[in-house]
Design an enzyme around this catalytic site. Structure first.
Site, PDB file in Angstrom:
ATOM      1  N   ARG A 119       1.153  -1.052  -0.212  1.00 39.05           N
ATOM      2  CA  ARG A 119      -0.275   0.133  -0.148  1.00 39.05           C
ATOM      3  C   ARG A 119       1.203   1.355   0.227  1.00 39.05           C
ATOM      4  NH1 ARG A 119      -5.339   1.590  -1.710  1.00 39.05           N
ATOM      5  NH2 ARG A 119      -6.139   2.907   1.154  1.00 39.05           N
ATOM      6  N   THR A 397      -9.599   0.884  -9.453  1.00 39.11           N
ATOM      7  CA  THR A 397      -8.572  -0.242  -8.954  1.00 39.11           C
ATOM      8  C   THR A 397      -8.721  -1.680  -9.917  1.00 39.11           C
ATOM      9  OG1 THR A 397      -8.610   0.942  -6.987  1.00 39.11           O
ATOM     10  CG2 THR A 397      -8.469  -1.552  -7.336  1.00 39.11           C
ATOM     11  N   THR A 415      -3.485  -0.110  -7.143  1.00 39.68           N
ATOM     12  CA  THR A 415      -4.848   0.869  -7.569  1.00 39.68           C
ATOM     13  C   THR A 415      -3.970   1.387  -7.854  1.00 39.68           C
ATOM     14  OG1 THR A 415      -6.639   1.957  -6.935  1.00 39.68           O
ATOM     15  CG2 THR A 415      -5.387   1.818  -5.270  1.00 39.68           C
ATOM     16  N   ASN A 417      -6.063   4.532  -6.998  1.00 38.74           N
ATOM     17  CA  ASN A 417      -7.721   5.046  -6.430  1.00 38.74           C
ATOM     18  C   ASN A 417      -8.458   5.664  -7.160  1.00 38.74           C
ATOM     19  OD1 ASN A 417      -8.961   6.008  -4.302  1.00 38.74           O
ATOM     20  ND2 ASN A 417      -8.633   7.336  -4.238  1.00 38.74           N
ATOM     21  N   ASP A 439      -7.538   8.196   0.422  1.00 39.78           N
ATOM     22  CA  ASP A 439      -8.242   7.152   1.350  1.00 39.78           C
ATOM     23  C   ASP A 439      -8.370   8.000   3.379  1.00 39.78           C
ATOM     24  OD1 ASP A 439      -9.592   5.909  -0.099  1.00 39.78           O
ATOM     25  OD2 ASP A 439      -8.270   4.358  -1.106  1.00 39.78           O
ATOM     26  N   SER A 468      -7.926   1.046   3.051  1.00 36.95           N
ATOM     27  CA  SER A 468      -8.406   0.570   2.036  1.00 36.95           C
ATOM     28  C   SER A 468      -9.456  -0.504   2.199  1.00 36.95           C
ATOM     29  CB  SER A 468      -7.122  -0.119   1.718  1.00 36.95           C
ATOM     30  OG  SER A 468      -8.012  -1.225   0.434  1.00 36.95           O
ATOM     31  N   SER A 469      -9.880  -0.489   1.838  1.00 36.34           N
ATOM     32  CA  SER A 469     -11.307  -1.325   1.108  1.00 36.34           C
ATOM     33  C   SER A 469     -10.984  -2.606   0.091  1.00 36.34           C
ATOM     34  CB  SER A 469     -12.744  -0.995   0.766  1.00 36.34           C
ATOM     35  OG  SER A 469     -12.938   0.043   1.052  1.00 36.34           O
ATOM     36  N   GLY A 489     -13.786  -1.309  -6.891  1.00 38.60           N
ATOM     37  CA  GLY A 489     -15.900  -0.332  -6.934  1.00 38.60           C
ATOM     38  C   GLY A 489     -14.610   0.433  -5.065  1.00 38.60           C
TER      39      GLY A 489
HETATM   40  O1  DON Z   1      -7.923   0.927  -1.035  1.00 42.46           O
HETATM   41  C1  DON Z   1      -9.165   1.377  -1.766  1.00 42.46           C
HETATM   42  O2  DON Z   1     -10.496   1.104  -1.218  1.00 42.46           O
HETATM   43  C2  DON Z   1      -9.687   2.447  -2.729  1.00 42.46           C
HETATM   44  N1  DON Z   1      -8.305   3.393  -3.105  1.00 42.46           N
HETATM   45  C3  DON Z   1      -9.755   1.665  -3.718  1.00 42.46           C
HETATM   46  C4  DON Z   1     -10.313   2.158  -5.008  1.00 42.46           C
HETATM   47  C5  DON Z   1     -11.525   1.796  -6.078  1.00 42.46           C
HETATM   48  O3  DON Z   1     -11.529   0.490  -5.696  1.00 42.46           O
HETATM   49  C6  DON Z   1     -11.737   2.415  -7.199  1.00 42.46           C
HETATM   50  N2  DON Z   1     -12.310   1.699  -7.905  1.00 42.46           N
HETATM   51  N3  DON Z   1     -13.430   1.749  -8.469  1.00 42.46           N
END
Ligand code: DON
Length: 595
Positions: A119, A397, A415, A417, A439, A468-469, A489
C-alpha cells in the site's frame, strides 16, 4: 383498500420467504455431492476452463502475458508479477507503477498463505489537516487531484518482493513482455479510447506529461486500432528490470518523481522513496460453512469486514432462501450496515492505531449483531452505531487472480485509487501517480470519494498507510484452493466479494454464474440500499416494504477477476461489468502458438 390488500399480500410473501430462515427446506442445490467434476456444468453462463493454469484479469493482453509465463514453466507468482507489470502498460486507468496494492499468495507445497502489503504511504511531511481548505472543510481537489494527493508508491517494491520471495523466474524474464508492449506499442482498445474521451480525460489533458503520453500531439486520443507506444514507460520498466527496486526508488526515476513533486507542490522526497517498505502480514482467516477464508488484513478493511459479514450470515439458513430473494438480500443488507458502521470507527493502519481485528472477526461478536437484526424489518442506520466495546472472548482499481498447475494461487488487487489516479504523470518516466491519500479521513465525519466515513483511526499521519477496502481473498476446502477473487469498486469491493463468495459457496453456482448475478451494496451511511439492474422490481418492492430506502447507484458494484478449482478442474472469469478482460488458460496459449 386496494393498497391495503397489496400491502397485506406482499407482507404475506415476505413472511413466506422468511419461513425459509427457520431452514428445513431443501433449497436451490444445482449440483450436490454427486455433481460432475466441472462445478456448475449445468449452468447458464460458463467460465473458461483449464487443467494447466490460468490468469483472469481486466485486460486481455495482460492475462495472455501471465498465461504465457505459466506456459513457459513459471509459477503463479511469476505470472502474477508479469501480469502486474503488463497491466501498467495496457490498462493505465488502474494498472500501475505509481500506485500500490495488496497481494494474497498461496504456495501449495509449503501450505503457506501470506498477505503482501504494498500500500502507498503518507510522505513524511504529511499532516492531519493537509486536506482541509481555508474554510476548515475537506477540499476534494487537494486530496484527489493535487500533487499532495499522491502517496509514496508501493507497486514496484511489492511486485519485486513477491517475485524474489515466491517466484522462480528472473526479473528480466517476467518484465520482458511488459517492456515489449510499451516499446513496440499496443493497439488502442475501444475501452481505453472511450475512457480517454470520458470524464477523467480532462485531468490527463491538463497535465503536460499525461497529455503527451495519452494523446496525439494534436491533443486527440488514439483511435481504436491505432498503435500507441509508451517509450518513457518502456525506459522506466527497463531500469527496474536491470536494477530491481533501486531502478525506481533511486536514480533517474526517483529524481523524476521528486522533480515532479517540487514543480507542483507535492510532498514526496528521496528519503520517502528509499524508505518505502513492503510488509508481509499474516492474513485474516475464518471458517465459513466448512471452508477456510484467507484474506487481507489491515491496513485494508476488506478482509476484516468480509469475515465479519460472513460470520453474521453463517447463522442463517441462507441456502434455503433463493439467491437474490428479498429475504436473502435483507439479511445481507443488515450485515453490511453493521460492518461499515464499525469500519468508520475501528479501522486504520494497524501500525498506528490498535485495530480490534480479533474482536471484529469473532464468532461471538457476530452472534451479538445477529441478535440485533430483525429478519423482517430494516434497522435504520441512525440506530446502528460502531461498537463501543466488543464481547470479550478471547473508475478505479483492478483485481486479478492466477492459478498454476501446482495449486499455487495469487489474488492481487492494486490501484491508483481514482481512475488514472490524480491524472498527473511523471515527466520522462512515463507513468501516472496515485491519489491514494484521499482514502484517509480528511476530517472526522466527512466522507471521502466513496462516501466512506472515518475518524481518528484513519486520520492522516506521516508514514501511515491510508485505510483500504481492497479484498484479495483465497478460499480453501481441506487445504486445497477452491476460489481466488477480489474486485475494484472502492467501498463496494467488500460487498461485491462477499456476494461472489456466497453465490459460489452457498448456492454452488459456477464462478461465471456467481460473478454475473446482480449485486447490492449498503455501507451504513448513507442509509440507502444500492442495487444493480437485474434485481427484480418485485424484490425491491418487498425490500422497500421491509423499510429499506433504495438508492441510485450510478456504477456497477465491483468488477472481479476470479479463478476457481474443483476436482483438479480450474475455471476463471473476468467480470463482464467492464469490457476488455478475460481469463486466459495455458491451453489457450498453447493452441495459439500451435496455429
Ligand atoms: O483502497 C481502496 O479501497 C480504494 N483506493 C480503492 C479504489 C477503487 O477501488 C476504485 N475503483 N473503482
Amino acid at each position: 383498500m386496494l393498497n391495503l390488500r397489496l400491502i397485506l399480500a406482499s407482507l404475506t410473501s415476505v413472511l413466506l420467504m422468511l419461513i425459509g430462515l427457520a431452514g428445513n427446506a431443501t433449497g436451490d442445490t444445482r449440483f450436490g455431492a454427486d455433481s460432475p467434476p466441472l462445478v456448475g456444468f449445468n449452468a447458464r453462463i460458463h467460465p473458461e476452463y483449464s487443467y494447466q493454469g490460468m490468469v483472469a484479469s481486466s485486460e486481455t493482453l495482460a492475462s495472455e502475458v501471465g498465461a504465457r509465463i505459466l506456459e513457459q514453466g513459471g509459477n503463479a507468482v511469476d505470472a502474477a508479477v508479469a501480469t502486474g507489470f503488463a497491466l501498467a502498460v495496457t490498462y493505465p486507468s488502474a494498472g500501475n507503477l505509481g500506485g500500490g496494492g495488496f497481494m494474497v499468495v498461496h504456495m501449495q507445497q509449503s501450505q503457506q498463505t501470506v498477505a503482501i502489503d504494498y500500500r502507498e504511504v503518507a510522505p513524511q511531511a504529511s499532516n492531519r489537516d493537509m486536506f482541509l481548505g481555508a474554510n476548515g472543510e475537506p477540499d476534494p481537489e487537494l486530496s484527489r487531484v493535487s500533487m499532495k494527493a499522491v502517496g509514496v508508491p508501493g507497486t514496484v517494491a511489492g511486485l519485486l518482493y513477491a517475485l524474489e520471495k515466491y517466484g522462480t523466474m528472473s526479473r528480466e524474464q517476467v518484465m520482458q513482455p511488459a517492456i515489449a508492449l510499451a516499446e513496440n506499442g499496443i493497439e488502442m482498445s475501444f475501452f481505453l479510447n472511450d475512457a480517454l474521451k470520458g470524464r477523467f480525460a480532462s485531468r490527463l489533458r491538463e497535465n503536460d506529461a499525461s497529455r503527451s503520453y495519452f494523446f496525439k500531439p494534436d491533443g486527440s486520443p488514439y483511435k481504436p486500432g491505432e498503435t500507441w507506444v509508451q517509450k518513457d514507460l518502456a525506459k522506466t520498466l527497463k531500469r527496474i528490470a536491470a536494477n530491481g527496486r533501486d531502478g525506481f526508488y533511486k536514480g533517474p526515476v526517483a529524481n523524476a518523481i521528486v522533480a515532479e513533486m517540487e514543480r507542483h507542490g507535492g510532498l514526496i522526497t528521496h528519503q520517502d522513496l528509499t524508505d518505502y517498505a513492503v510488509y508481509e502480514r499474516a492474513p485474516v482467516r475464518a471458517q465459513f460453512m466448512g471452508y477456510d477464508i484467507v484474506t487481507m488484513p489491515p491496513p485494508s478493511s476488506g478482509g476484516v469486514h468480509l469475515i465479519q459479514m460472513l460470520n453474521i450470515l453463517e447463522g442463517y439458513a441462507l441456502k434455503d432462501l433463493a439467491p437474490n430473494s428479498a429475504a436473502y438480500l435483507h439479511l445481507l443488507t443488515e450485515a453490511m450496515k453493521y460492518a461499515y458502521a464499525d469500519r468508520s470507527k475501528h479501522l486504520g493502519d494497524p501500525d498506528f492505531y490498535p485495530v480490534p481485528t480479533e474482536d471484529l472477526i469473532s464468532k461471538r461478536y457476530a452472534d451479538q449483531i445477529r441478535s440485533r437484526i430483525d429478519v423482517t424489518h430494516a434497522t435504520p442506520s441512525s440506530e446502528i452505531a460502531p461498537a463501543e466495546s466488543f464481547p470479550r472472548e478471547s473508475t478505479q482499481t483492478t483485481h486479478y487472480s492466477v492459478i498454476d498447475q501446482h495449486g499455487n494461487v495469487v489474488s492481487n488487487t492494486y490501484t491508483l485509487n481514482g481512475s488514472f489516479g490524480n491524472g498527473a504523470s511523471v515527466t520522462g518516466a512515463g507513468f501516472l501517480l496515485n491519489n491514494e491519500m484521499d482514502d484517509f479521513s480528511a476530517k472526522p465525519g466527512s466522507p471521502n470519494m466513496f462516501g466512506l466515513l472515518g475518524g481518528e483511526a484513519n486520520a492522516v499521519e506521516p508514514r501511515k498507510r491510508p485505510l483500504s477496502s481492497m479484498t484479495p481473498t483465497i478460499v480453501f476446502k481441506d487445504g486445497e484452493v477452491v476460489l481466488s477473487t477480489g474486485a475494484p469498486g472502492g467501498a463496494r469491493i467488500i460487498t461485491a466479494v462477499m456476494q461472489i463468495i456466497l453465490n459460489h459457496l452457498v448456492f454452488e453456482m459456477n464462478i461465471a454464474d456467481a460473478t454475473l448475478q446482480p449485486r447490492i451494496h449498503h455501507q451504513w451511511m448513507p442509509d440507502q440500499l444500492f442495487f444493480e439492474p437485474g434485481i427484480s422490481r418485485d424484490t425491491l418492492n418487498v425490500m422497500e416494504r421491509m423499510g429499506h430506502t433504495l438508492g441510485n447507484m450510478p456504477f456497477v458494484i465491483g468488477n472481479s477477476s476470479s479463478v476457481a478449482q474443483r476436482n483438479g478442474v480450474m475455471s476463471g472469469l473476468s467480470d463482464t461489468r467492464r469490457p476488455g478482460g478475460s481469463a486466459v488458460s495455458v491451453e489457450m496459449i498453447r493452441s495459439q502458438s500451435s496455429r
